[in-house]
Design an enzyme around this catalytic site. Structure first.
Site, short mmCIF file in Angstrom:
data_model
loop_
_atom_site.label_atom_id
_atom_site.label_comp_id
_atom_site.label_asym_id
_atom_site.label_seq_id
_atom_site.Cartn_x
_atom_site.Cartn_y
_atom_site.Cartn_z
CB THR A 72 -0.95 0.05 1.21
OG1 THR A 72 -0.20 0.17 2.43
CG2 THR A 72 -1.83 -1.19 1.28
NE ARG A 73 1.59 3.65 4.19
CZ ARG A 73 0.36 3.21 4.47
NH1 ARG A 73 -0.36 2.64 3.52
NH2 ARG A 73 -0.15 3.34 5.68
CG HIS A 107 -2.40 -2.62 5.66
ND1 HIS A 107 -1.44 -1.72 5.21
CD2 HIS A 107 -3.32 -1.87 6.31
CE1 HIS A 107 -1.77 -0.50 5.57
NE2 HIS A 107 -2.90 -0.56 6.25
CG HIS A 173 0.51 9.12 8.96
ND1 HIS A 173 -0.20 9.07 10.14
CD2 HIS A 173 0.31 7.92 8.35
CE1 HIS A 173 -0.79 7.89 10.24
NE2 HIS A 173 -0.49 7.18 9.17
CE LYS A 183 2.15 5.81 10.07
NZ LYS A 183 2.06 4.72 9.08
CG HIS A 199 -4.73 2.91 14.97
ND1 HIS A 199 -3.67 2.05 15.19
CD2 HIS A 199 -4.43 3.56 13.83
CE1 HIS A 199 -2.80 2.18 14.21
NE2 HIS A 199 -3.23 3.09 13.37
CD GLN A 295 -4.26 2.77 3.25
OE1 GLN A 295 -3.84 3.88 3.54
NE2 GLN A 295 -3.80 1.67 3.83
CE LYS A 298 -3.14 6.39 5.45
NZ LYS A 298 -2.08 5.45 5.03
#
Length: 426
Positions: A72-73, A107, A173, A183, A199, A295, A298
Protein backbone atom coordinates in the site's frame (compact mmCIF):
# COMPACT_ATOMS: atom_id res chain seq x y z
CA UNK A 1 -9.68 24.11 -18.12
CA UNK A 2 -8.41 20.54 -18.10
CA UNK A 3 -6.21 18.51 -15.73
CA UNK A 4 -5.56 14.87 -14.88
CA UNK A 5 -6.30 13.75 -11.33
CA UNK A 6 -4.38 10.96 -9.60
CA UNK A 7 -6.83 8.05 -9.74
CA UNK A 8 -5.92 4.37 -9.80
CA UNK A 9 -3.12 3.43 -12.15
CA UNK A 10 -4.24 5.54 -15.11
CA UNK A 11 -5.59 8.80 -13.70
CA UNK A 12 -8.84 10.65 -14.31
CA UNK A 13 -9.34 13.53 -16.76
CA UNK A 14 -11.25 16.50 -15.37
CA UNK A 15 -12.70 19.53 -17.12
CA UNK A 16 -13.64 22.51 -14.98
CA UNK A 17 -14.40 26.25 -15.20
CA UNK A 18 -12.02 28.87 -13.84
CA UNK A 19 -14.33 31.05 -11.76
CA UNK A 20 -13.56 34.37 -10.06
CA UNK A 21 -12.59 32.91 -6.67
CA UNK A 22 -10.97 29.74 -7.92
CA UNK A 23 -7.83 29.49 -5.76
CA UNK A 24 -6.11 27.24 -8.27
CA UNK A 25 -4.83 23.75 -9.00
CA UNK A 26 -2.59 23.20 -6.00
CA UNK A 27 0.42 20.92 -6.12
CA UNK A 28 3.20 20.10 -3.65
CA UNK A 29 6.32 22.16 -4.25
CA UNK A 30 8.39 19.53 -5.97
CA UNK A 31 11.99 18.91 -4.99
CA UNK A 32 14.47 17.95 -7.69
CA UNK A 33 14.48 14.28 -8.61
CA UNK A 34 17.77 12.49 -7.92
CA UNK A 35 19.49 11.74 -11.21
CA UNK A 36 21.06 8.51 -9.91
CA UNK A 37 19.01 7.29 -6.94
CA UNK A 38 20.88 4.00 -6.57
CA UNK A 39 24.15 5.87 -6.24
CA UNK A 40 22.53 8.27 -3.76
CA UNK A 41 21.40 5.36 -1.58
CA UNK A 42 24.88 3.85 -1.74
CA UNK A 43 26.48 7.15 -0.65
CA UNK A 44 23.94 7.55 2.14
CA UNK A 45 24.86 4.13 3.56
CA UNK A 46 28.57 4.97 3.42
CA UNK A 47 28.16 8.45 4.95
CA UNK A 48 24.92 8.37 6.96
CA UNK A 49 23.39 11.00 9.24
CA UNK A 50 24.70 10.94 12.84
CA UNK A 51 25.78 7.31 12.51
CA UNK A 52 28.63 5.03 11.54
CA UNK A 53 28.34 3.53 8.06
CA UNK A 54 26.01 0.58 7.61
CA UNK A 55 28.95 -1.71 6.85
CA UNK A 56 30.72 -0.67 10.05
CA UNK A 57 27.57 -1.25 12.11
CA UNK A 58 26.92 -4.61 10.41
CA UNK A 59 30.45 -5.95 10.80
CA UNK A 60 30.52 -8.79 13.33
CA UNK A 61 26.72 -9.16 13.46
CA UNK A 62 25.36 -12.67 13.20
CA UNK A 63 22.24 -11.82 11.22
CA UNK A 64 20.05 -8.92 10.09
CA UNK A 65 16.43 -8.00 9.57
CA UNK A 66 15.31 -5.34 7.08
CA UNK A 67 11.82 -3.98 7.69
CA UNK A 68 10.05 -2.79 4.54
CA UNK A 69 6.67 -1.17 3.87
CA UNK A 70 3.88 -3.24 2.35
CA UNK A 71 2.26 -2.91 -1.08
CA UNK A 72 0.00 0.00 0.00
CA UNK A 73 3.05 2.29 0.16
CA UNK A 74 5.01 3.36 -2.93
CA UNK A 75 8.42 2.79 -1.34
CA UNK A 76 11.01 1.82 -4.01
CA UNK A 77 11.90 -1.40 -2.20
CA UNK A 78 13.24 -3.02 -5.37
CA UNK A 79 15.81 -0.23 -5.58
CA UNK A 80 16.66 0.09 -1.88
CA UNK A 81 16.99 -3.59 -0.97
CA UNK A 82 19.78 -4.62 -3.39
CA UNK A 83 21.95 -1.72 -2.21
CA UNK A 84 21.32 -2.39 1.49
CA UNK A 85 21.92 -6.12 1.05
CA UNK A 86 25.15 -5.47 -0.86
CA UNK A 87 26.50 -3.52 2.12
CA UNK A 88 25.46 -6.28 4.53
CA UNK A 89 27.16 -8.94 2.42
CA UNK A 90 30.33 -6.84 2.30
CA UNK A 91 30.24 -6.63 6.08
CA UNK A 92 30.21 -10.42 6.33
CA UNK A 93 26.54 -11.22 6.98
CA UNK A 94 25.66 -14.20 4.76
CA UNK A 95 22.59 -14.06 2.51
CA UNK A 96 20.84 -16.85 4.43
CA UNK A 97 21.07 -14.74 7.59
CA UNK A 98 19.25 -11.74 6.10
CA UNK A 99 15.48 -11.56 6.68
CA UNK A 100 13.10 -9.11 5.04
CA UNK A 101 10.10 -8.37 7.26
CA UNK A 102 7.06 -6.75 5.62
CA UNK A 103 5.52 -4.16 7.94
CA UNK A 104 1.89 -4.85 7.12
CA UNK A 105 0.52 -3.23 10.28
CA UNK A 106 -3.05 -4.54 10.21
CA UNK A 107 -3.12 -4.92 6.41
CA UNK A 108 -3.25 -8.20 4.53
CA UNK A 109 -0.03 -10.07 3.62
CA UNK A 110 1.81 -9.55 0.31
CA UNK A 111 2.45 -12.83 -1.48
CA UNK A 112 3.02 -14.39 -4.88
CA UNK A 113 3.29 -12.01 -7.83
CA UNK A 114 2.42 -9.11 -5.56
CA UNK A 115 5.49 -9.92 -3.47
CA UNK A 116 7.63 -9.97 -6.61
CA UNK A 117 6.32 -6.51 -7.52
CA UNK A 118 7.08 -5.32 -4.01
CA UNK A 119 10.71 -6.40 -3.73
CA UNK A 120 11.77 -7.52 -7.19
CA UNK A 121 11.78 -11.05 -8.60
CA UNK A 122 15.40 -11.86 -7.72
CA UNK A 123 15.11 -10.86 -4.08
CA UNK A 124 11.71 -12.56 -3.74
CA UNK A 125 13.29 -15.85 -4.84
CA UNK A 126 16.61 -15.50 -2.99
CA UNK A 127 15.87 -14.21 0.53
CA UNK A 128 13.77 -15.13 3.51
CA UNK A 129 10.72 -12.84 3.48
CA UNK A 130 8.14 -12.75 6.26
CA UNK A 131 4.81 -10.95 6.40
CA UNK A 132 3.88 -9.42 9.75
CA UNK A 133 0.57 -10.71 11.14
CA UNK A 134 -0.58 -8.35 13.89
CA UNK A 135 -3.22 -10.76 15.19
CA UNK A 136 -0.85 -13.71 15.60
CA UNK A 137 -0.06 -13.68 19.32
CA UNK A 138 2.66 -16.31 18.91
CA UNK A 139 4.63 -13.87 16.74
CA UNK A 140 4.68 -11.11 19.37
CA UNK A 141 7.05 -10.32 22.24
CA UNK A 142 6.50 -7.79 25.01
CA UNK A 143 9.22 -5.09 24.98
CA UNK A 144 7.70 -2.66 27.50
CA UNK A 145 4.69 -0.43 27.95
CA UNK A 146 3.41 2.86 26.52
CA UNK A 147 0.68 5.24 27.59
CA UNK A 148 -1.20 4.18 30.68
CA UNK A 149 0.31 0.69 30.93
CA UNK A 150 -0.47 -0.39 27.37
CA UNK A 151 1.65 -3.44 26.45
CA UNK A 152 4.13 -2.77 23.64
CA UNK A 153 4.10 -6.03 21.66
CA UNK A 154 6.45 -6.26 18.68
CA UNK A 155 7.19 -8.93 16.07
CA UNK A 156 9.54 -11.57 17.51
CA UNK A 157 11.46 -12.02 14.23
CA UNK A 158 12.48 -8.37 14.37
CA UNK A 159 13.51 -8.54 18.01
CA UNK A 160 15.57 -11.70 17.49
CA UNK A 161 17.80 -10.13 14.83
CA UNK A 162 21.29 -9.00 15.74
CA UNK A 163 21.07 -6.03 13.34
CA UNK A 164 17.80 -4.12 12.90
CA UNK A 165 17.26 -1.89 9.84
CA UNK A 166 14.12 0.13 9.12
CA UNK A 167 13.22 1.37 5.65
CA UNK A 168 10.37 3.45 4.32
CA UNK A 169 9.42 6.82 2.92
CA UNK A 170 8.44 10.08 4.50
CA UNK A 171 5.07 11.55 3.57
CA UNK A 172 2.36 13.53 5.35
CA UNK A 173 0.41 11.34 7.77
CA UNK A 174 -2.91 12.25 9.35
CA UNK A 175 -1.99 11.02 12.85
CA UNK A 176 1.79 10.58 12.98
CA UNK A 177 2.30 14.04 11.46
CA UNK A 178 4.71 12.59 8.93
CA UNK A 179 5.44 8.96 8.23
CA UNK A 180 8.77 7.13 8.16
CA UNK A 181 11.28 6.36 10.92
CA UNK A 182 9.59 5.03 14.05
CA UNK A 183 6.40 4.21 12.15
CA UNK A 184 8.02 1.10 10.66
CA UNK A 185 7.73 -0.45 14.13
CA UNK A 186 4.52 1.14 15.34
CA UNK A 187 2.17 0.36 13.68
CA UNK A 188 4.26 -1.53 11.09
CA UNK A 189 5.29 -4.62 13.08
CA UNK A 190 3.32 -4.23 16.31
CA UNK A 191 0.49 -6.33 17.71
CA UNK A 192 -3.15 -5.43 17.11
CA UNK A 193 -3.42 -5.26 20.91
CA UNK A 194 -0.94 -2.37 20.93
CA UNK A 195 -2.62 -0.80 17.91
CA UNK A 196 -5.91 -0.64 19.79
CA UNK A 197 -4.26 2.03 21.93
CA UNK A 198 -2.48 3.75 19.04
CA UNK A 199 -5.69 3.98 17.06
CA UNK A 200 -8.04 4.42 20.01
CA UNK A 201 -10.74 7.11 19.97
CA UNK A 202 -8.88 9.44 22.33
CA UNK A 203 -5.71 9.24 20.24
CA UNK A 204 -7.50 9.94 16.95
CA UNK A 205 -9.47 12.80 18.52
CA UNK A 206 -6.40 14.46 20.11
CA UNK A 207 -5.85 17.97 18.65
CA UNK A 208 -2.11 17.34 18.07
CA UNK A 209 -2.65 13.99 16.34
CA UNK A 210 -2.79 15.44 12.87
CA UNK A 211 -0.97 16.12 9.63
CA UNK A 212 2.42 17.81 9.79
CA UNK A 213 2.69 17.93 13.61
CA UNK A 214 5.40 16.13 15.61
CA UNK A 215 5.80 18.32 18.69
CA UNK A 216 3.26 17.33 21.33
CA UNK A 217 1.84 14.61 19.08
CA UNK A 218 1.04 11.55 21.25
CA UNK A 219 1.04 9.20 18.24
CA UNK A 220 4.58 10.28 17.33
CA UNK A 221 5.74 10.09 20.94
CA UNK A 222 4.38 6.56 21.41
CA UNK A 223 6.17 5.47 18.23
CA UNK A 224 9.47 6.84 19.54
CA UNK A 225 8.94 5.07 22.87
CA UNK A 226 8.37 1.68 21.28
CA UNK A 227 11.30 2.14 18.90
CA UNK A 228 13.54 2.78 21.90
CA UNK A 229 12.21 -0.30 23.70
CA UNK A 230 12.41 -2.61 20.68
CA UNK A 231 15.68 -1.20 19.36
CA UNK A 232 16.66 0.02 15.91
CA UNK A 233 20.20 0.30 14.54
CA UNK A 234 19.77 2.10 11.24
CA UNK A 235 17.10 3.59 8.98
CA UNK A 236 16.94 4.19 5.25
CA UNK A 237 14.09 6.58 4.43
CA UNK A 238 13.40 8.34 1.15
CA UNK A 239 11.22 11.22 0.00
CA UNK A 240 9.32 10.99 -3.28
CA UNK A 241 7.80 13.43 -5.73
CA UNK A 242 4.24 13.07 -7.00
CA UNK A 243 5.45 10.69 -9.72
CA UNK A 244 6.94 8.42 -7.03
CA UNK A 245 10.52 9.33 -8.00
CA UNK A 246 13.16 9.73 -5.29
CA UNK A 247 13.99 13.30 -4.23
CA UNK A 248 16.03 12.57 -1.10
CA UNK A 249 17.69 9.75 0.87
CA UNK A 250 17.94 10.00 4.65
CA UNK A 251 19.90 7.15 6.21
CA UNK A 252 21.55 6.65 9.56
CA UNK A 253 20.46 7.36 13.12
CA UNK A 254 16.84 6.17 13.55
CA UNK A 255 15.66 9.46 15.06
CA UNK A 256 18.02 12.11 13.69
CA UNK A 257 18.01 10.90 10.08
CA UNK A 258 14.22 10.79 10.13
CA UNK A 259 13.97 14.33 11.49
CA UNK A 260 16.28 15.60 8.77
CA UNK A 261 14.01 13.99 6.17
CA UNK A 262 10.94 15.50 7.86
CA UNK A 263 12.46 18.96 7.74
CA UNK A 264 13.31 18.55 4.06
CA UNK A 265 9.83 17.33 3.12
CA UNK A 266 7.92 19.88 5.18
CA UNK A 267 9.13 22.67 2.88
CA UNK A 268 7.35 20.95 -0.01
CA UNK A 269 4.17 19.27 1.22
CA UNK A 270 2.31 21.83 3.37
CA UNK A 271 0.50 24.88 2.00
CA UNK A 272 -1.39 27.49 4.00
CA UNK A 273 -4.28 29.50 2.57
CA UNK A 274 -5.42 32.95 3.72
CA UNK A 275 -9.10 31.94 3.92
CA UNK A 276 -10.93 28.59 4.06
CA UNK A 277 -12.54 27.06 0.98
CA UNK A 278 -16.24 26.54 0.28
CA UNK A 279 -15.39 23.29 -1.43
CA UNK A 280 -12.30 21.41 -2.55
CA UNK A 281 -11.74 18.73 -5.19
CA UNK A 282 -9.13 16.15 -4.23
CA UNK A 283 -7.97 12.54 -4.62
CA UNK A 284 -6.30 9.83 -2.60
CA UNK A 285 -3.06 10.13 -4.62
CA UNK A 286 -3.92 7.33 -7.04
CA UNK A 287 -2.54 3.79 -6.84
CA UNK A 288 -1.55 2.22 -4.59
CA UNK A 289 -3.07 4.49 -1.93
CA UNK A 290 -6.58 4.77 -3.37
CA UNK A 291 -7.08 1.01 -3.24
CA UNK A 292 -9.87 1.19 -0.64
CA UNK A 293 -12.07 3.39 1.53
CA UNK A 294 -9.91 2.72 4.60
CA UNK A 295 -6.94 4.46 2.98
CA UNK A 296 -9.18 7.18 1.50
CA UNK A 297 -9.59 8.75 4.92
CA UNK A 298 -6.12 10.24 4.28
CA UNK A 299 -7.17 12.24 1.25
CA UNK A 300 -10.28 13.46 3.04
CA UNK A 301 -8.38 14.57 6.12
CA UNK A 302 -5.60 16.19 4.07
CA UNK A 303 -7.88 19.00 2.85
CA UNK A 304 -10.33 19.17 5.76
CA UNK A 305 -8.23 21.75 7.59
CA UNK A 306 -8.75 24.23 4.75
CA UNK A 307 -12.47 23.58 4.15
CA UNK A 308 -14.94 25.81 5.97
CA UNK A 309 -17.70 24.54 8.23
CA UNK A 310 -20.59 23.60 5.98
CA UNK A 311 -18.27 23.18 3.00
CA UNK A 312 -17.87 20.13 0.78
CA UNK A 313 -14.97 17.78 0.06
CA UNK A 314 -15.26 16.08 -3.35
CA UNK A 315 -12.83 13.17 -3.62
CA UNK A 316 -12.02 10.82 -6.52
CA UNK A 317 -10.72 7.48 -5.22
CA UNK A 318 -10.79 4.21 -7.15
CA UNK A 319 -11.34 1.79 -4.20
CA UNK A 320 -11.09 -1.40 -6.25
CA UNK A 321 -10.80 -3.26 -2.93
CA UNK A 322 -14.02 -1.66 -1.69
CA UNK A 323 -13.90 -0.82 1.99
CA UNK A 324 -10.57 -2.59 2.44
CA UNK A 325 -11.65 -5.43 4.71
CA UNK A 326 -14.80 -7.07 6.04
CA UNK A 327 -13.89 -5.70 9.47
CA UNK A 328 -13.79 -2.14 8.14
CA UNK A 329 -17.10 -2.65 6.37
CA UNK A 330 -18.58 -3.83 9.69
CA UNK A 331 -17.46 -0.63 11.45
CA UNK A 332 -19.80 1.42 9.28
CA UNK A 333 -22.84 -0.52 10.50
CA UNK A 334 -22.55 1.56 13.69
CA UNK A 335 -22.82 4.84 11.75
CA UNK A 336 -26.52 5.62 12.04
CA UNK A 337 -25.37 9.24 11.86
CA UNK A 338 -21.86 10.74 11.97
CA UNK A 339 -22.58 12.31 15.37
CA UNK A 340 -23.97 9.08 16.83
CA UNK A 341 -20.95 7.16 15.56
CA UNK A 342 -18.47 9.51 17.25
CA UNK A 343 -20.47 9.50 20.49
CA UNK A 344 -20.52 5.68 20.54
CA UNK A 345 -16.77 5.56 19.99
CA UNK A 346 -15.95 8.03 22.74
CA UNK A 347 -18.22 6.12 25.17
CA UNK A 348 -16.43 2.91 24.06
CA UNK A 349 -19.69 1.15 23.35
CA UNK A 350 -17.77 -0.99 20.83
CA UNK A 351 -14.26 -1.57 19.54
CA UNK A 352 -13.60 -3.00 16.10
CA UNK A 353 -10.31 -3.20 14.22
CA UNK A 354 -10.00 -0.43 11.62
CA UNK A 355 -12.52 1.86 13.36
CA UNK A 356 -9.89 4.62 13.57
CA UNK A 357 -10.10 5.56 9.89
CA UNK A 358 -13.88 5.64 10.07
CA UNK A 359 -13.56 7.90 13.11
CA UNK A 360 -11.28 10.24 11.15
CA UNK A 361 -13.76 10.33 8.27
CA UNK A 362 -16.82 10.97 10.43
CA UNK A 363 -15.01 13.64 12.45
CA UNK A 364 -14.58 15.47 9.15
CA UNK A 365 -18.18 14.73 8.18
CA UNK A 366 -19.44 16.54 11.28
CA UNK A 367 -18.12 19.69 9.60
CA UNK A 368 -18.14 18.91 5.88
CA UNK A 369 -20.18 16.87 3.42
CA UNK A 370 -18.06 14.25 1.65
CA UNK A 371 -18.84 13.58 -2.01
CA UNK A 372 -17.19 10.47 -3.50
CA UNK A 373 -16.45 9.40 -7.06
CA UNK A 374 -15.40 5.74 -7.13
CA UNK A 375 -15.66 2.52 -9.11
CA UNK A 376 -15.27 0.28 -6.10
CA UNK A 377 -18.33 0.98 -3.93
CA UNK A 378 -21.90 1.21 -5.20
CA UNK A 379 -23.93 4.39 -4.84
CA UNK A 380 -26.54 2.95 -2.49
CA UNK A 381 -23.89 1.78 -0.05
CA UNK A 382 -22.20 5.17 -0.08
CA UNK A 383 -25.53 6.90 0.62
CA UNK A 384 -26.31 4.49 3.42
CA UNK A 385 -23.14 5.54 5.21
CA UNK A 386 -23.72 9.28 4.69
CA UNK A 387 -21.47 9.91 1.69
CA UNK A 388 -22.83 11.51 -1.49
CA UNK A 389 -22.01 9.35 -4.53
CA UNK A 390 -20.77 11.22 -7.61
CA UNK A 391 -20.94 9.70 -11.09
CA UNK A 392 -19.37 12.55 -13.03
CA UNK A 393 -16.75 14.86 -11.50
CA UNK A 394 -17.32 17.74 -13.92
CA UNK A 395 -21.06 17.67 -13.26
CA UNK A 396 -20.39 17.58 -9.51
CA UNK A 397 -18.26 20.75 -9.72
CA UNK A 398 -21.06 22.45 -11.65
CA UNK A 399 -23.52 21.43 -8.92
CA UNK A 400 -21.23 22.79 -6.21
CA UNK A 401 -20.83 26.11 -8.03
CA UNK A 402 -24.59 26.33 -8.30
CA UNK A 403 -24.89 25.61 -4.58
CA UNK A 404 -22.22 28.01 -3.33
CA UNK A 405 -22.61 30.58 -6.10
CA UNK A 406 -20.33 31.87 -8.88
CA UNK A 407 -18.10 33.59 -6.31
CA UNK A 408 -17.45 30.34 -4.43
CA UNK A 409 -13.91 29.93 -3.09
CA UNK A 410 -12.60 26.54 -4.18
CA UNK A 411 -9.49 24.64 -5.26
CA UNK A 412 -8.33 21.39 -6.84
CA UNK A 413 -5.68 19.15 -5.23
CA UNK A 414 -4.81 16.51 -7.89
CA UNK A 415 -2.30 14.65 -5.70
CA UNK A 416 -4.51 14.26 -2.64
CA UNK A 417 -2.71 13.80 0.68
CA UNK A 418 0.69 14.44 -0.88
CA UNK A 419 -0.25 18.09 -0.23
CA UNK A 420 -1.66 19.14 3.12
CA UNK A 421 -3.81 22.26 3.20
CA UNK A 422 -4.49 24.44 6.19
CA UNK A 423 -5.46 28.05 6.88
CA UNK A 424 -3.09 30.69 8.27
CA UNK A 425 -3.71 31.39 11.93
CA UNK A 426 -4.58 35.04 12.42
Amino acid sequence: MHIRLKYGETGLDLEFPQTSNFVGVLYPREADVLSNPEDAVDRALLKPIESASLEDIARGKADAVIVISDITRPVPNALLLPVIIRHLLKAGIPANKITILIATGIHRPNEGQELERLVGKEIASSYRIINHFSKNKDDMTLVGHIGDGVPALVNKHYLAADLKILTGFIEPHMWAGLSGGRKSILPGISSVQTLEFMHGPEMVAHPQTRYGILEGNPFHEAGLAIMEQAGADFIVNVTLDTSKKITGVFAGHPVKAHLEGVEFLSHHCVQSLDEPLDFVVTTNAGAPLDCNLYQTSKGISGVAGATREGGVILIATECLEGFGSEEYRAVFEHATTPQAFIEKLMKKEFFLPDQWCAQETYQVMLKNEIWVHTQGIDAETLKRFHFKPVENMTAAIAALLERFGPDARWAIVPDGPMLILNVHKK
